[in-house]
Design a protein around this motif. Sequence first.
Motif, PDB file in Angstrom:
ATOM      1  N   ILE A 120       0.822  -1.235   0.080  1.00 30.67           N
ATOM      2  CA  ILE A 120       0.023  -0.003   0.015  1.00 30.67           C
ATOM      3  C   ILE A 120       0.936   1.309  -0.089  1.00 30.67           C
ATOM      4  CG2 ILE A 120      -1.832   1.302   1.206  1.00 30.67           C
ATOM      5  CD1 ILE A 120      -2.794  -1.430   0.040  1.00 30.67           C
ATOM      6  N   LEU A 137      -1.436  -7.428   4.009  1.00 34.60           N
ATOM      7  CA  LEU A 137      -1.244  -5.863   3.464  1.00 34.60           C
ATOM      8  C   LEU A 137       0.035  -5.537   4.139  1.00 34.60           C
ATOM      9  CD1 LEU A 137      -4.816  -4.424   4.228  1.00 34.60           C
ATOM     10  CD2 LEU A 137      -3.795  -5.144   1.873  1.00 34.60           C
ATOM     11  N   THR A 190      -0.499   2.971   8.289  1.00 32.54           N
ATOM     12  CA  THR A 190      -1.255   1.902   8.870  1.00 32.54           C
ATOM     13  C   THR A 190      -2.663   2.799   9.292  1.00 32.54           C
ATOM     14  OG1 THR A 190       1.071   1.328   9.812  1.00 32.54           O
ATOM     15  CG2 THR A 190      -0.784   0.324  10.874  1.00 32.54           C
ATOM     16  N   VAL A 239      -3.971   1.775   4.877  1.00 33.84           N
ATOM     17  CA  VAL A 239      -3.846   0.368   5.197  1.00 33.84           C
ATOM     18  C   VAL A 239      -4.912   0.009   6.059  1.00 33.84           C
ATOM     19  CG1 VAL A 239      -2.695  -1.190   6.575  1.00 33.84           C
ATOM     20  CG2 VAL A 239      -1.093   0.221   5.328  1.00 33.84           C
ATOM     21  N   THR A 297      -8.013   0.028   3.647  1.00 31.95           N
ATOM     22  CA  THR A 297      -8.142  -0.906   2.592  1.00 31.95           C
ATOM     23  C   THR A 297      -8.476  -2.334   3.447  1.00 31.95           C
ATOM     24  OG1 THR A 297      -6.551  -0.015   1.508  1.00 31.95           O
ATOM     25  CG2 THR A 297      -6.674  -2.403   0.977  1.00 31.95           C
ATOM     26  N   VAL A 345      -2.424  -8.344   8.169  1.00 32.80           N
ATOM     27  CA  VAL A 345      -1.541  -7.125   8.256  1.00 32.80           C
ATOM     28  C   VAL A 345      -0.235  -7.386   8.645  1.00 32.80           C
ATOM     29  CG1 VAL A 345      -1.493  -4.830   9.194  1.00 32.80           C
ATOM     30  CG2 VAL A 345      -3.765  -5.748   8.432  1.00 32.80           C
ATOM     31  N   CYS A 399       4.428  -2.127   8.150  1.00 31.92           N
ATOM     32  CA  CYS A 399       3.665  -1.058   7.773  1.00 31.92           C
ATOM     33  C   CYS A 399       4.195   0.026   8.653  1.00 31.92           C
ATOM     34  CB  CYS A 399       2.381  -1.396   8.508  1.00 31.92           C
ATOM     35  SG  CYS A 399       1.333  -2.434   7.497  1.00 31.92           S
TER      36      CYS A 399
END
Length: 192
Positions: free
Chosen positions: A15, A123, A128, A132, A135, A148, A153
Amino acid sequence: MSAARGPREPWLAVIDMQRIFGEPESGWFTPRFADAAAGIEQLAPAFGRRVVHTRFVAPATPEDAWIPYYDLWPFALVPPDDPLYDLVPSPSVADHPVVSATTFGKWGPELDRAIGGSRELVLAGVSTDCCVLSTALAAADAGVHVRVAADACAGLSDADHQRALDAMALYAPLVEITDVATVVASLSGAPG
């Protein structure tokens, strides 16, 4: 109970790893961007061809609530091909699809098509606490199991990063908070 639909082979969605978030002089700089990038470079090889990148871009003409948003951030109101919106060069970018959107959340028909309708998504990226998070929740609402990779992230601050992870964890088992090592271990021997 109905059977799961869509392929189960997991995809990595990276992302918004873009210059606008990665360069210290940017108004949207994400302080731990380099840490997220390092985690992504560990993750991407484990997914082989199953990697997609996303880009946040400004709309040509902001509408509705986006008008005051861009009044606060006028530097970001540039065309999608402006260098600010370029992906940061890395080995994980080569030859993978890129989905661009004018929204924080990148989940939608274009990302769904890019991952071949898979119902398993990992992801990583930034931030974050914005793109993120947006999404992850939209994908989970669409029936996608989302993992995640927290250490791949970065948020606008460590506290914001943790708050976003905590919020996403509330959506378990639809959203699972994990780390790079666990994701890579789960893919050992999986086809690329």
